[in-house]
Design a protein around this motif. Structure first.
Motif, short mmCIF file in Angstrom:
data_model
loop_
_atom_site.label_atom_id
_atom_site.label_comp_id
_atom_site.label_asym_id
_atom_site.label_seq_id
_atom_site.Cartn_x
_atom_site.Cartn_y
_atom_site.Cartn_z
N MET A 173 26.14 -10.56 -14.80
CA MET A 173 27.59 -10.74 -14.29
C MET A 173 27.61 -11.59 -13.11
O MET A 173 27.23 -11.18 -12.14
CB MET A 173 27.88 -9.28 -14.08
N ASP A 174 27.80 -12.73 -13.26
CA ASP A 174 27.76 -13.85 -12.20
C ASP A 174 28.95 -14.44 -11.96
O ASP A 174 30.07 -14.58 -12.97
CB ASP A 174 26.55 -14.81 -12.84
N GLY A 175 29.28 -14.94 -10.78
CA GLY A 175 30.50 -15.59 -10.23
C GLY A 175 31.28 -14.84 -9.48
O GLY A 175 32.52 -15.45 -9.15
N ASN A 176 30.98 -13.93 -9.01
CA ASN A 176 31.94 -13.21 -8.10
C ASN A 176 32.12 -13.75 -6.88
O ASN A 176 33.31 -13.77 -6.27
CB ASN A 176 31.25 -11.65 -7.58
N GLY A 177 31.19 -14.53 -6.19
CA GLY A 177 31.47 -15.33 -4.92
C GLY A 177 32.24 -16.55 -5.30
O GLY A 177 33.48 -16.73 -4.44
N ARG A 178 31.97 -17.17 -6.31
CA ARG A 178 32.98 -18.36 -6.58
C ARG A 178 34.43 -17.94 -6.89
O ARG A 178 35.36 -18.56 -6.70
CB ARG A 178 32.35 -19.14 -7.68
N ARG A 191 33.87 -13.00 -0.08
CA ARG A 191 33.20 -12.93 -1.05
C ARG A 191 33.18 -11.15 -1.84
O ARG A 191 33.10 -11.06 -2.60
CB ARG A 191 31.49 -12.93 -1.13
N HIS A 210 33.27 -9.02 -5.29
CA HIS A 210 32.55 -8.11 -5.88
C HIS A 210 33.38 -6.84 -6.18
O HIS A 210 33.27 -6.23 -7.25
CB HIS A 210 31.46 -7.80 -4.59
N ALA A 244 23.35 -5.93 -12.08
CA ALA A 244 24.16 -5.57 -10.91
C ALA A 244 23.40 -6.12 -9.61
O ALA A 244 24.12 -6.46 -8.74
CB ALA A 244 24.42 -4.08 -10.93
N ASN A 249 18.00 -10.51 -4.83
CA ASN A 249 19.23 -10.62 -4.27
C ASN A 249 19.11 -10.09 -2.87
O ASN A 249 20.17 -10.10 -1.92
CB ASN A 249 20.31 -9.43 -4.94
N ARG A 277 19.97 -12.13 0.37
CA ARG A 277 21.41 -12.32 0.72
C ARG A 277 21.43 -11.73 2.00
O ARG A 277 20.82 -11.08 2.54
CB ARG A 277 22.49 -11.73 -0.36
N GLU A 304 26.40 -8.63 2.91
CA GLU A 304 26.85 -8.62 1.76
C GLU A 304 25.92 -7.83 0.92
O GLU A 304 26.41 -7.01 -0.08
CB GLU A 304 26.71 -10.04 0.95
N LEU A 337 27.62 -4.42 -1.11
CA LEU A 337 27.38 -4.15 -2.62
C LEU A 337 26.87 -2.88 -2.85
O LEU A 337 27.37 -2.11 -3.93
CB LEU A 337 26.20 -5.31 -3.19
#
Ligand code: IPE
Ligand code: IPE
Ligand code: MG
Length: 228
Positions: free
Chosen positions: A15-20, A29, A33, A59, A64, A67, A71, A75
């Motif tokens: 599941m990628d791309g929340n930040g973008r 950001r 999430h 997840a 990670n 980071r 952040e 999460l």
């Protein structure tokens, strides 16, 4: 031969791309999430109706931790809230919650909540929702190899029997969102003969219809497993 077996039993998603997603909207950001959790919620509800036996969601990776602290704690907070708000619904829907990864290294309050949730749904016989937390495939394989060695011979079979996913059906389909074409240390062993499906959709925008699209693509694939 491949097409007769074309219904997916086990799907995993990076599941990628929340930040973008957030950046595109000039939002923090963490909002990405939050919206990512909403996408998970909708997808888990829909996945049961699609007949999947197991859905595995990446997840939080072993990498990670690199980071920023704020952040990471956001999460962890979202994870706790998700368990608190959705556990009873999963329990009622006969969903079994499972964690893959070295989750015991997470903050103590998160571990406690996770273990309560696992116990609460342990007897459920419907589909399995496996959440990958502090998960890295290299760490998983190293742990499995150690466990296999402690019992005797190291073979592909004895390692596979010690993987975190040992009680799940074989991985059929691996999905990654956000346009990145890499595995980022996810299910490296299990992906040996999994089909892959990549999409540019950012995770918060991923809907059950996208999963249907991926499953339809999967149904058209011919799996040969090295045979002919
Ligand atoms: C995925 O979204 C969620 C986690 C890895 C926890 P990202 O946070 O990686 O979003 P991008 O890749 O920066 O857009
Ligand atoms: C993979 O996404 C991990 C999760 C989705 C939890 P990342 O965003 O961490 O992966 P990289 O850094 O782009 O490879
Ligand atoms: Mg990312």
């Amino acid at each position: 031969m491949g097409k007769a077996m074309s219904r997916a039993r086990h799907v995993a998603i990076i599941m990628d791309g929340n930040g973008r997603w957030a950046k595109k909207r000039h939002l923090p950001r963490v909002v990405g999430h939050q919206r990512g959790v909403e996408a998970v919620r909708k997808l888990v509800r829909a996945a049961g109706a699609m007949g999947l036996e197991a859905l595995t969601l990446y997840a939080f990776s072993t990498e990670n931790w690199r980071r920023p602290e704020d952040e990471i704690s956001a999460l962890m907070g979202l994870l706790k809230r998700f368990i608190l708000s959705d556990l009873e619904e999963f329990a009622a829907d006969n969903v079994r919650l499972k964690i893959i990864g070295d989750y015991k290294a997470l903050p103590a309050d998160v571990v406690e909540l996770i273990e309560g949730a696992i116990a609460r749904t342990a007897a459920n016989t419907g589909s399995t929702l496996a959440v990958a937390l502090n998960y890295g495939a290299q760490d998983e394989i190293a742990r499995a190899a150690r466990a296999a060695a402690a019992k005797g011979e190291i073979t592909p079979e004895t390692i596979a029997a010690e993987l975190d996913t040992a009680d799940l059906p074989p991985l059929d389909l691996l999905i990654r969102t956000s346009g990145e074409i890499r595995l980022s240390n996810f299910l490296l062993w299990q992906a040996a003969y999994a089909e892959m499906w990549f999409t540019d959709v950012l995770w918060p925008d991923f809907t059950p219809a996208h999963l249907e699209e991926a499953l339809a693509a999967f149904a058209d694939r011919e799996r040969r497993y090295g045979g002919r």
